[in-house]
Design a protein around this motif. Structure first.
Motif, PDB file in Angstrom:
ATOM      1  N   ASP A 101     -38.767 -31.057 -42.729  1.00  0.00           N
ATOM      2  CA  ASP A 101     -39.458 -31.793 -41.666  1.00  0.00           C
ATOM      3  C   ASP A 101     -38.966 -31.212 -40.350  1.00  0.00           C
ATOM      4  N   LYS A 102     -39.829 -30.419 -39.704  1.00  0.00           N
ATOM      5  CA  LYS A 102     -39.388 -29.628 -38.552  1.00  0.00           C
ATOM      6  C   LYS A 102     -38.799 -30.491 -37.437  1.00  0.00           C
ATOM      7  N   ILE A 103     -39.431 -31.635 -37.158  1.00  0.00           N
ATOM      8  CA  ILE A 103     -38.950 -32.465 -36.049  1.00  0.00           C
ATOM      9  C   ILE A 103     -37.579 -33.048 -36.393  1.00  0.00           C
ATOM     10  N   ILE A 137     -47.981 -25.089 -29.881  1.00  0.00           N
ATOM     11  CA  ILE A 137     -48.159 -26.308 -30.687  1.00  0.00           C
ATOM     12  C   ILE A 137     -47.852 -25.942 -32.134  1.00  0.00           C
ATOM     13  N   LYS A 138     -46.962 -26.698 -32.765  1.00  0.00           N
ATOM     14  CA  LYS A 138     -46.547 -26.376 -34.140  1.00  0.00           C
ATOM     15  C   LYS A 138     -46.678 -27.598 -35.046  1.00  0.00           C
ATOM     16  N   ALA A 139     -46.977 -27.341 -36.334  1.00  0.00           N
ATOM     17  CA  ALA A 139     -47.112 -28.427 -37.311  1.00  0.00           C
ATOM     18  C   ALA A 139     -45.740 -28.889 -37.762  1.00  0.00           C
ATOM     19  N   GLY A 146     -44.975 -27.630 -41.015  1.00  0.00           N
ATOM     20  CA  GLY A 146     -45.361 -26.218 -41.015  1.00  0.00           C
ATOM     21  C   GLY A 146     -44.642 -25.300 -41.986  1.00  0.00           C
ATOM     22  N   GLY A 147     -45.203 -24.141 -42.139  1.00  0.00           N
ATOM     23  CA  GLY A 147     -44.668 -23.095 -42.996  1.00  0.00           C
ATOM     24  C   GLY A 147     -45.630 -21.933 -42.986  1.00  0.00           C
ATOM     25  N   GLY A 148     -45.068 -20.720 -43.104  1.00  0.00           N
ATOM     26  CA  GLY A 148     -45.922 -19.527 -43.180  1.00  0.00           C
ATOM     27  C   GLY A 148     -46.746 -19.300 -41.922  1.00  0.00           C
ATOM     28  N   GLY A 149     -46.278 -19.861 -40.811  1.00  0.00           N
ATOM     29  CA  GLY A 149     -46.964 -19.620 -39.545  1.00  0.00           C
ATOM     30  C   GLY A 149     -48.283 -20.371 -39.389  1.00  0.00           C
ATOM     31  N   ARG A 150     -48.610 -21.263 -40.330  1.00  0.00           N
ATOM     32  CA  ARG A 150     -49.885 -21.980 -40.217  1.00  0.00           C
ATOM     33  C   ARG A 150     -49.743 -23.220 -39.334  1.00  0.00           C
ATOM     34  N   MET A 199     -44.371 -29.750 -29.817  1.00  0.00           N
ATOM     35  CA  MET A 199     -44.595 -28.716 -28.808  1.00  0.00           C
ATOM     36  C   MET A 199     -43.286 -28.028 -28.454  1.00  0.00           C
ATOM     37  N   GLU A 200     -43.375 -26.709 -28.270  1.00  0.00           N
ATOM     38  CA  GLU A 200     -42.202 -25.939 -27.845  1.00  0.00           C
ATOM     39  C   GLU A 200     -42.597 -24.989 -26.737  1.00  0.00           C
ATOM     40  N   LYS A 201     -41.612 -24.586 -25.953  1.00  0.00           N
ATOM     41  CA  LYS A 201     -41.865 -23.518 -24.999  1.00  0.00           C
ATOM     42  C   LYS A 201     -42.191 -22.272 -25.818  1.00  0.00           C
ATOM     43  N   TYR A 202     -43.211 -21.523 -25.400  1.00  0.00           N
ATOM     44  CA  TYR A 202     -43.561 -20.292 -26.116  1.00  0.00           C
ATOM     45  C   TYR A 202     -42.776 -19.138 -25.508  1.00  0.00           C
ATOM     46  N   LEU A 203     -41.883 -18.573 -26.311  1.00  0.00           N
ATOM     47  CA  LEU A 203     -41.079 -17.444 -25.835  1.00  0.00           C
ATOM     48  C   LEU A 203     -41.924 -16.176 -25.950  1.00  0.00           C
ATOM     49  N   GLN A 204     -41.888 -15.321 -24.908  1.00  0.00           N
ATOM     50  CA  GLN A 204     -42.883 -14.246 -24.873  1.00  0.00           C
ATOM     51  C   GLN A 204     -42.446 -12.927 -25.465  1.00  0.00           C
ATOM     52  N   ARG A 218     -48.414 -11.225 -38.955  1.00  0.00           N
ATOM     53  CA  ARG A 218     -48.878 -12.591 -39.240  1.00  0.00           C
ATOM     54  C   ARG A 218     -47.742 -13.461 -39.726  1.00  0.00           C
ATOM     55  N   HIS A 219     -46.616 -13.386 -39.052  1.00  0.00           N
ATOM     56  CA  HIS A 219     -45.425 -14.170 -39.365  1.00  0.00           C
ATOM     57  C   HIS A 219     -44.823 -13.847 -40.729  1.00  0.00           C
ATOM     58  N   GLN A 220     -45.248 -12.752 -41.333  1.00  0.00           N
ATOM     59  CA  GLN A 220     -44.625 -12.312 -42.584  1.00  0.00           C
ATOM     60  C   GLN A 220     -43.691 -11.156 -42.256  1.00  0.00           C
ATOM     61  N   ILE A 269     -35.268 -22.132 -34.751  1.00  0.00           N
ATOM     62  CA  ILE A 269     -36.639 -22.466 -35.156  1.00  0.00           C
ATOM     63  C   ILE A 269     -36.699 -23.210 -36.478  1.00  0.00           C
ATOM     64  N   GLU A 270     -35.916 -22.773 -37.471  1.00  0.00           N
ATOM     65  CA  GLU A 270     -35.918 -23.545 -38.716  1.00  0.00           C
ATOM     66  C   GLU A 270     -34.757 -23.147 -39.601  1.00  0.00           C
ATOM     67  N   MET A 271     -34.490 -23.978 -40.610  1.00  0.00           N
ATOM     68  CA  MET A 271     -33.495 -23.622 -41.603  1.00  0.00           C
ATOM     69  C   MET A 271     -34.183 -23.473 -42.956  1.00  0.00           C
ATOM     70  N   ASP A 325     -39.563  -6.187 -30.544  1.00  0.00           N
ATOM     71  CA  ASP A 325     -39.478  -7.648 -30.603  1.00  0.00           C
ATOM     72  C   ASP A 325     -40.485  -8.145 -31.649  1.00  0.00           C
ATOM     73  N   ASN A 326     -40.683  -9.465 -31.714  1.00  0.00           N
ATOM     74  CA  ASN A 326     -41.543 -10.044 -32.756  1.00  0.00           C
ATOM     75  C   ASN A 326     -43.000  -9.591 -32.671  1.00  0.00           C
ATOM     76  N   HIS A 327     -43.412  -9.114 -31.505  1.00  0.00           N
ATOM     77  CA  HIS A 327     -44.819  -8.731 -31.340  1.00  0.00           C
ATOM     78  C   HIS A 327     -45.060  -7.238 -31.519  1.00  0.00           C
TER      79      HIS A 327
HETATM   80  P1  ADP Z   1     -43.122 -21.239 -40.101  1.00  0.00           P
HETATM   81  O1  ADP Z   1     -42.248 -22.234 -40.810  1.00  0.00           O
HETATM   82  O2  ADP Z   1     -44.566 -21.629 -40.106  1.00  0.00           O
HETATM   83  O3  ADP Z   1     -42.877 -19.835 -40.550  1.00  0.00           O
HETATM   84  P2  ADP Z   1     -41.430 -20.896 -37.737  1.00  0.00           P
HETATM   85  O4  ADP Z   1     -41.019 -22.022 -36.877  1.00  0.00           O
HETATM   86  O5  ADP Z   1     -40.417 -20.303 -38.646  1.00  0.00           O
HETATM   87  O6  ADP Z   1     -42.734 -21.338 -38.557  1.00  0.00           O
HETATM   88  O7  ADP Z   1     -42.019 -19.739 -36.836  1.00  0.00           O
HETATM   89  C1  ADP Z   1     -42.602 -18.564 -37.385  1.00  0.00           C
HETATM   90  C2  ADP Z   1     -42.716 -17.476 -36.335  1.00  0.00           C
HETATM   91  O8  ADP Z   1     -43.519 -17.930 -35.234  1.00  0.00           O
HETATM   92  C3  ADP Z   1     -41.403 -17.059 -35.703  1.00  0.00           C
HETATM   93  O9  ADP Z   1     -40.727 -16.077 -36.453  1.00  0.00           O
HETATM   94  C4  ADP Z   1     -41.870 -16.534 -34.364  1.00  0.00           C
HETATM   95  O10 ADP Z   1     -42.353 -15.220 -34.498  1.00  0.00           O
HETATM   96  C5  ADP Z   1     -43.022 -17.445 -34.001  1.00  0.00           C
HETATM   97  N1  ADP Z   1     -42.554 -18.580 -33.170  1.00  0.00           N
HETATM   98  C6  ADP Z   1     -42.153 -19.805 -33.615  1.00  0.00           C
HETATM   99  N2  ADP Z   1     -41.780 -20.599 -32.579  1.00  0.00           N
HETATM  100  C7  ADP Z   1     -41.949 -19.859 -31.453  1.00  0.00           C
HETATM  101  C8  ADP Z   1     -41.740 -20.102 -30.039  1.00  0.00           C
HETATM  102  N3  ADP Z   1     -41.287 -21.281 -29.582  1.00  0.00           N
HETATM  103  N4  ADP Z   1     -42.016 -19.092 -29.168  1.00  0.00           N
HETATM  104  C9  ADP Z   1     -42.478 -17.889 -29.627  1.00  0.00           C
HETATM  105  N5  ADP Z   1     -42.696 -17.604 -30.906  1.00  0.00           N
HETATM  106  C10 ADP Z   1     -42.443 -18.572 -31.829  1.00  0.00           C
END
Ligand code: ADP
Length: 448
Positions: free
Chosen positions: A115-117, A157-159, A162-166, A199-204, A234-236, A286-288, A435-437
């Motif tokens: 449970d992310k929250i 905005i995050k679920a 959530g999982g798998g970036g959905r 909701m989270e700040k989106y890191l760029q 795609r988050h993989q 972001i998660e464990m 970086d991630n992008h």
């Molecule tokens: P999931 O459980 O769906 O995989 P995560 O919270 O682990 O979700 O996030 C997956 C990916 O999404 C991260 O590796 C990162 O690339 C991107 N991401 C998640 N949160 C943020 C954020 N606050 N700012 C920028 N990118 C994010």
């Protein structure tokens, strides 16, 4: 210690666990679907039980069949691997209710981190830095607008489930917020049956850096350093490194210390990974992941510690053999995930393996379940193998990786080997400057 363990998984990770069991002198039970009768994990285990038809919902996710397989064979413990039931708290409970040991954390910790929250709140309380955000679920659009203005755009905005970036949507400016909220909610509802979002700040321009930990049942917690998994599509994760090209040794010990102290306070048990985004010298949780991860071998390479063996020992009640001061980080390791996919479009490519040659030599490990004449079934994950290369320095590791990739042959299907061969020659990758992008941008250019 256990005499017999059932492995509730398939593919390379089932083999990985069977290997650890054999080295501990523990008998193994494989379970498999009818599509996997010829699979390598079935051949290598001491016993095997067919648990259902090909669709995972009826086999690898079929809890009653798996528990029955344990009872028939007398297995005392279940290793779930990763994916499938590995992070299903209810499964861990049911296993325990049947007097079987679940090789993993407690159901409470699995549930908490799922449970992310709740997870963000729990880790914040024990001193782990988090992303500035909504501190709980987002309510009405008007409330969300106020929150976003406080946090500062862009926001993500995050679920909650959530999982798998959905269920993730970026709002770059106030005008985008309402659409981002509604699409994230709709996606979350259909993917997870739960439309709660936060909701989270989106890191760029963050990097993905994660810390591996081991915790035993008598309160010892150690960290095994970090992995950099910023190269993602795609988050993989596609390519992982240990350590991160972005961290020095002092930073590694600092974040490792923060994580171990936090998990001590939480009373965590077993192996786990805390995932962070890392930007401008700061870490944001972001998660464990409360399980073994695909990329664990690179940590094994630089520490010499067999993480699966430790998971099994911990589940059997044994204390960790190592203290933090005994854990030495040596050299650099990189893992390339080899998938049965087109290397640039990522279209799945299941089918018959007609040729297979594994690279060898010093510092090269290939974890895979495939063999020449094996037909990859279309029902499961596309991972066919993991190439793990270890060397004294990052530069030597890259050169070793280059030659190992050139030796590797998987014929008959398309694989992501050519992508890795291209990446290992890219300037930014050689410099550790990504970086991630980075990978998405690279692929967009390549496919243009
Ligand atoms: P999931 O459980 O769906 O995989 P995560 O919270 O682990 O979700 O996030 C997956 C990916 O999404 C991260 O590796 C990162 O690339 C991107 N991401 C998640 N949160 C943020 C954020 N606050 N700012 C920028 N990118 C994010």
């Amino acid at each position: 210690m256990f005499e017999k363990i059932l492995i509730a998984n398939r593919g390379e990770i089932a083999l990985r666990i069977i290997r650890a069991c054999k080295e501990l002198g523990i008998a193994t039970v494989a379970v498999h679907s009818t599509a996997d009768s010829d699979a390598m994990h079935v051949r290598l285990a001491d016993e095997s039980v067919c648990i259902g038809p090909p669709p995972a919902a009826q086999s690898y996710l079929n809890m009653p069949s798996i528990i029955a397989a344990c009872e028939i064979t007398g297995a005392e413990a279940i290793h779930p691997g990763y994916g499938f039931l590995a992070e299903n708290a209810r499964f861990a409970e049911i296993v325990e209710e049947h007097g079987i040991v679940f090789i993993g954390p407690t159901p409470e910790h699995i549930r908490l981190m799922g449970d992310k929250i709740a997870a963000i709140k729990a880790v914040k309380e024990v001193g782990i830095p988090t992303v500035p955000g909504s501190d709980g679920a987002v309510g009405s659009d008007a409330e969300a607008a106020k929150m976003a203005a406080n946090i500062g755009y862009p926001v993500l905005i995050k679920a909650t489930a959530g999982g798998g970036g959905r269920g993730m949507k970026v709002a770059a400016k106030p005008a985008d917020l309402s659409l981002a909220l509604s699409t994230a909610r709709t996606e979350a509802k259909s993917a997870f049956g739960n439309d709660e979002v936060y909701m989270e700040k989106y890191l760029q321009h963050p990097r993905h850096i994660e810390v591996q930990v081991l915790a035993d049942s008598v309160g010892n917690v150690v960290h095994l350093g970090e992995r950099d998994c910023s190269l993602q599509r795609r988050h993989q994760k596609v390519w992982e490194e240990a350590g991160s090209p972005a961290l020095n040794s002092a930073q590694r010990y600092e974040i490792g210390g923060v994580v171990t102290r936090a998990l001590e306070k939480l009373g965590y048990l077993g192996a786990g990974t805390i995932e962070f985004l890392y930007e401008d010298g700061r870490f944001y949780f972001i998660e464990m992941n409360t399980r073994l991860q695909v990329e664990h071998p690179i940590t094994e390479a630089i520490t010499g510690i067999d993480i699966v063996r430790e998971q099994i020992r911990i589940a059997g009640g044994a204390p960790l053999e190592l203290k933090q001061k005994d854990i030495v980080f040596s050299g650099h390791a990189i893992e390339c995930r080899i998938n049965a996919e087109n290397p640039f479009t990522f279209q799945p490519s299941p089918g018959l393996i007609t040729q297979f040659h594994v690279p060898g030599g010093l510092g090269v490990r290939f974890d895979s379940h495939i063999y020449s004449g094996y037909r990859i079934p279309p029902y499961y994950d596309s991972l066919v193998g993991k190439l793990i290369v270890h060397a004294k320095s990052r530069n030597e590791c890259l050169m070793r990786l280059r030659r190992a990739l050139d030796e590797l042959v998987v014929g008959g299907i398309e694989t992501t080997i050519p992508l890795h061969q291209a990446l290992v020659r890219e300037h930014d990758i050689l410099n550790g400057d990504y970086d991630n992008h980075w990978l998405e941008k690279y692929l967009a250019k390549k496919n243009a």
